[in-house]
Design a protein around this motif. Structure first.
Motif, PDB file in Angstrom:
ATOM      1  N   ARG A 108       0.845  -1.190   0.000  1.00  0.00           N
ATOM      2  CA  ARG A 108       0.000   0.000   0.000  1.00  0.00           C
ATOM      3  C   ARG A 108       0.878   1.237   0.000  1.00  0.00           C
ATOM      4  NH1 ARG A 108      -5.149  -0.971   3.953  1.00  0.00           N
ATOM      5  NH2 ARG A 108      -6.091  -2.535   2.650  1.00  0.00           N
ATOM      6  N   LEU A 109       0.755   2.016  -1.048  1.00  0.00           N
ATOM      7  CA  LEU A 109       1.463   3.292  -1.131  1.00  0.00           C
ATOM      8  C   LEU A 109       0.493   4.389  -0.729  1.00  0.00           C
ATOM      9  CD1 LEU A 109       3.834   5.132  -1.977  1.00  0.00           C
ATOM     10  CD2 LEU A 109       2.886   5.093  -4.288  1.00  0.00           C
ATOM     11  N   ARG A 110       0.904   5.172   0.246  1.00  0.00           N
ATOM     12  CA  ARG A 110       0.093   6.306   0.684  1.00  0.00           C
ATOM     13  C   ARG A 110       0.967   7.550   0.700  1.00  0.00           C
ATOM     14  NH1 ARG A 110      -3.151   3.362   5.652  1.00  0.00           N
ATOM     15  NH2 ARG A 110      -4.364   1.989   4.298  1.00  0.00           N
ATOM     16  N   GLY A 111       0.385   8.639   0.255  1.00  0.00           N
ATOM     17  CA  GLY A 111       1.120   9.890   0.230  1.00  0.00           C
ATOM     18  C   GLY A 111       0.283  11.043   0.741  1.00  0.00           C
ATOM     19  N   LEU A 112       0.976  12.021   1.288  1.00  0.00           N
ATOM     20  CA  LEU A 112       0.330  13.226   1.786  1.00  0.00           C
ATOM     21  C   LEU A 112       1.001  14.427   1.141  1.00  0.00           C
ATOM     22  CD1 LEU A 112      -1.741  14.408   3.792  1.00  0.00           C
ATOM     23  CD2 LEU A 112       0.082  14.430   5.510  1.00  0.00           C
ATOM     24  N   TRP A 113       0.219  15.233   0.454  1.00  0.00           N
ATOM     25  CA  TRP A 113       0.691  16.461  -0.194  1.00  0.00           C
ATOM     26  C   TRP A 113       0.102  17.611   0.617  1.00  0.00           C
ATOM     27  CZ3 TRP A 113       1.136  16.926  -6.136  1.00  0.00           C
ATOM     28  CH2 TRP A 113       1.515  18.216  -6.514  1.00  0.00           C
ATOM     29  N   VAL A 114       0.947  18.352   1.301  1.00  0.00           N
ATOM     30  CA  VAL A 114       0.492  19.443   2.166  1.00  0.00           C
ATOM     31  C   VAL A 114       0.863  20.766   1.508  1.00  0.00           C
ATOM     32  CG1 VAL A 114       0.527  20.365   4.508  1.00  0.00           C
ATOM     33  CG2 VAL A 114       1.048  17.956   4.135  1.00  0.00           C
ATOM     34  N   SER A 115      -0.095  21.706   1.494  1.00  0.00           N
ATOM     35  CA  SER A 115       0.184  23.021   0.921  1.00  0.00           C
ATOM     36  C   SER A 115      -0.617  24.076   1.678  1.00  0.00           C
ATOM     37  CB  SER A 115      -0.137  23.041  -0.574  1.00  0.00           C
ATOM     38  OG  SER A 115       0.444  24.182  -1.172  1.00  0.00           O
ATOM     39  N   VAL A 116      -0.587  25.284   1.187  1.00  0.00           N
ATOM     40  CA  VAL A 116      -1.140  26.417   1.941  1.00  0.00           C
ATOM     41  C   VAL A 116      -2.620  26.685   1.715  1.00  0.00           C
ATOM     42  CG1 VAL A 116       1.067  27.594   2.189  1.00  0.00           C
ATOM     43  CG2 VAL A 116      -0.327  28.031   0.176  1.00  0.00           C
ATOM     44  N   SER A 117      -3.167  26.290   0.589  1.00  0.00           N
ATOM     45  CA  SER A 117      -4.534  26.668   0.256  1.00  0.00           C
ATOM     46  C   SER A 117      -5.308  25.484  -0.322  1.00  0.00           C
ATOM     47  CB  SER A 117      -4.503  27.805  -0.774  1.00  0.00           C
ATOM     48  OG  SER A 117      -5.761  27.998  -1.357  1.00  0.00           O
ATOM     49  N   PRO A 118      -6.580  25.348   0.044  1.00  0.00           N
ATOM     50  CA  PRO A 118      -7.391  24.272  -0.531  1.00  0.00           C
ATOM     51  C   PRO A 118      -7.487  24.366  -2.052  1.00  0.00           C
ATOM     52  CG  PRO A 118      -8.580  25.371   1.253  1.00  0.00           C
ATOM     53  CD  PRO A 118      -7.321  26.141   1.020  1.00  0.00           C
ATOM     54  N   ASP A 119      -7.407  25.580  -2.580  1.00  0.00           N
ATOM     55  CA  ASP A 119      -7.480  25.764  -4.033  1.00  0.00           C
ATOM     56  C   ASP A 119      -6.333  25.066  -4.754  1.00  0.00           C
ATOM     57  OD1 ASP A 119      -9.693  27.331  -3.547  1.00  0.00           O
ATOM     58  OD2 ASP A 119      -8.575  29.208  -3.647  1.00  0.00           O
ATOM     59  N   LEU A 120      -5.202  24.918  -4.090  1.00  0.00           N
ATOM     60  CA  LEU A 120      -4.056  24.270  -4.716  1.00  0.00           C
ATOM     61  C   LEU A 120      -4.253  22.769  -4.854  1.00  0.00           C
ATOM     62  CD1 LEU A 120      -1.189  26.304  -3.045  1.00  0.00           C
ATOM     63  CD2 LEU A 120      -2.050  26.498  -5.379  1.00  0.00           C
ATOM     64  N   GLY A 121      -5.251  22.219  -4.153  1.00  0.00           N
ATOM     65  CA  GLY A 121      -5.566  20.794  -4.291  1.00  0.00           C
ATOM     66  C   GLY A 121      -6.011  20.456  -5.699  1.00  0.00           C
ATOM     67  N   GLU A 122      -6.795  21.338  -6.304  1.00  0.00           N
ATOM     68  CA  GLU A 122      -7.232  21.109  -7.686  1.00  0.00           C
ATOM     69  C   GLU A 122      -6.040  21.116  -8.632  1.00  0.00           C
ATOM     70  OE1 GLU A 122     -10.437  23.706  -8.870  1.00  0.00           O
ATOM     71  OE2 GLU A 122     -11.331  23.539  -6.867  1.00  0.00           O
ATOM     72  N   ALA A 123      -5.121  22.041  -8.427  1.00  0.00           N
ATOM     73  CA  ALA A 123      -3.913  22.102  -9.257  1.00  0.00           C
ATOM     74  C   ALA A 123      -3.063  20.852  -9.054  1.00  0.00           C
ATOM     75  CB  ALA A 123      -3.104  23.359  -8.926  1.00  0.00           C
ATOM     76  N   ALA A 124      -2.963  20.364  -7.817  1.00  0.00           N
ATOM     77  CA  ALA A 124      -2.189  19.156  -7.542  1.00  0.00           C
ATOM     78  C   ALA A 124      -2.796  17.949  -8.257  1.00  0.00           C
ATOM     79  CB  ALA A 124      -2.125  18.909  -6.039  1.00  0.00           C
ATOM     80  N   GLY A 125      -4.119  17.834  -8.210  1.00  0.00           N
ATOM     81  CA  GLY A 125      -4.793  16.739  -8.915  1.00  0.00           C
ATOM     82  C   GLY A 125      -4.578  16.817 -10.414  1.00  0.00           C
ATOM     83  N   ARG A 126      -4.621  18.020 -10.960  1.00  0.00           N
ATOM     84  CA  ARG A 126      -4.387  18.214 -12.396  1.00  0.00           C
ATOM     85  C   ARG A 126      -2.954  17.827 -12.764  1.00  0.00           C
ATOM     86  NH1 ARG A 126      -6.252  22.913 -12.493  1.00  0.00           N
ATOM     87  NH2 ARG A 126      -4.315  24.032 -12.136  1.00  0.00           N
ATOM     88  N   GLU A 127      -1.996  18.240 -11.937  1.00  0.00           N
ATOM     89  CA  GLU A 127      -0.592  17.884 -12.192  1.00  0.00           C
ATOM     90  C   GLU A 127      -0.411  16.368 -12.178  1.00  0.00           C
ATOM     91  OE1 GLU A 127       1.667  19.793 -13.237  1.00  0.00           O
ATOM     92  OE2 GLU A 127       1.370  21.794 -12.429  1.00  0.00           O
ATOM     93  N   LEU A 128      -1.042  15.707 -11.216  1.00  0.00           N
ATOM     94  CA  LEU A 128      -0.934  14.252 -11.118  1.00  0.00           C
ATOM     95  C   LEU A 128      -1.478  13.577 -12.377  1.00  0.00           C
ATOM     96  CD1 LEU A 128      -0.054  11.944  -9.252  1.00  0.00           C
ATOM     97  CD2 LEU A 128      -2.374  11.957  -8.304  1.00  0.00           C
ATOM     98  N   ARG A 129      -2.616  14.026 -12.860  1.00  0.00           N
ATOM     99  CA  ARG A 129      -3.179  13.458 -14.100  1.00  0.00           C
ATOM    100  C   ARG A 129      -2.269  13.730 -15.293  1.00  0.00           C
ATOM    101  NH1 ARG A 129      -7.533  15.621 -11.587  1.00  0.00           N
ATOM    102  NH2 ARG A 129      -7.596  17.457 -12.928  1.00  0.00           N
ATOM    103  N   GLU A 130      -1.681  14.924 -15.341  1.00  0.00           N
ATOM    104  CA  GLU A 130      -0.860  15.299 -16.495  1.00  0.00           C
ATOM    105  C   GLU A 130       0.470  14.563 -16.563  1.00  0.00           C
ATOM    106  OE1 GLU A 130      -0.655  19.570 -16.591  1.00  0.00           O
ATOM    107  OE2 GLU A 130      -2.780  19.746 -17.089  1.00  0.00           O
TER     108      GLU A 130
END
Length: 181
Positions: free
Chosen positions: A53-75
């Protein structure tokens, strides 16, 4: 950058520490640090152990950056990787969870329990200078949560990402996995 991070994660810090070495990604603004973080998790996903099981935590400053993180992961080819923001209450069996530093401070025990259930773990601290750590004991609840995660998960693959991370040496105190102090 991805190759350097992966090489760094193959090193254990000096005897007695028994911790995996971390990496500080200090590229300038707009260079693509988020893309590198996404690529790191996608690379670990591709190399995960069968049945592990691979689990990861991406921590950043704003909830809005979560959408950008998801987009980067897909790209970067990670469209099949479970990706959740901490706005949802459930945590996946494996995958990547995005949360803010504030949410981590409030839910550190829950996140730690979830990460402990993995066979491989990745901690990515985006805009890591915002953790506001000023001493090794930590000042803020956020800093204390970050230190607790790192100390409780000695083999986690840790990346600190910040364009201004070294602006003030005191703001680097949570970067224990660099092996500098």
């Amino acid at each position: 950058a991805l190759v350097l991070i992966c090489q760094s994660h193959e090193v254990l810090l000096p005897p007695g520490r028994d911790q995996r070495q971390g990496f500080c990604l200090g590229d300038g603004t707009g260079v693509g640090k988020g893309r590198v973080l996404a690529a790191l998790f996608a690379e670990r996903w591709a190399r995960r152990e069968p049945g592990g099981r691979l689990r990861g935590l991406w921590v950043s400053v704003s909830p809005d950056l979560g959408e950008a993180a998801g987009r980067e992961l897909r790209e970067v080819g990670g469209e099949g990787i479970p990706f959740l923001t901490n706005r949802r209450n459930r945590l996946p069996a494996e995958g990547l969870v995005f949360c803010t530093y504030l949410a981590l401070a409030r839910q550190s025990e829950r996140m730690l329990a979830w990460l402990r259930g993995s066979t491989d773990c990745v901690l990515m601290m985006d805009e890591s200078h915002r953790a506001k750590c000023t001493t090794q004991r930590g000042g803020s609840r956020t800093c204390q949560a970050l230190l607790q995660l790192q100390r409780s998960l000695p083999l986690a693959r840790v990346v600190y990402s910040s364009a201004t991370g070294a602006q003030d040496v005191r703001s680097m105190m949570h970067m224990e996995r660099l092996g500098l102090w």
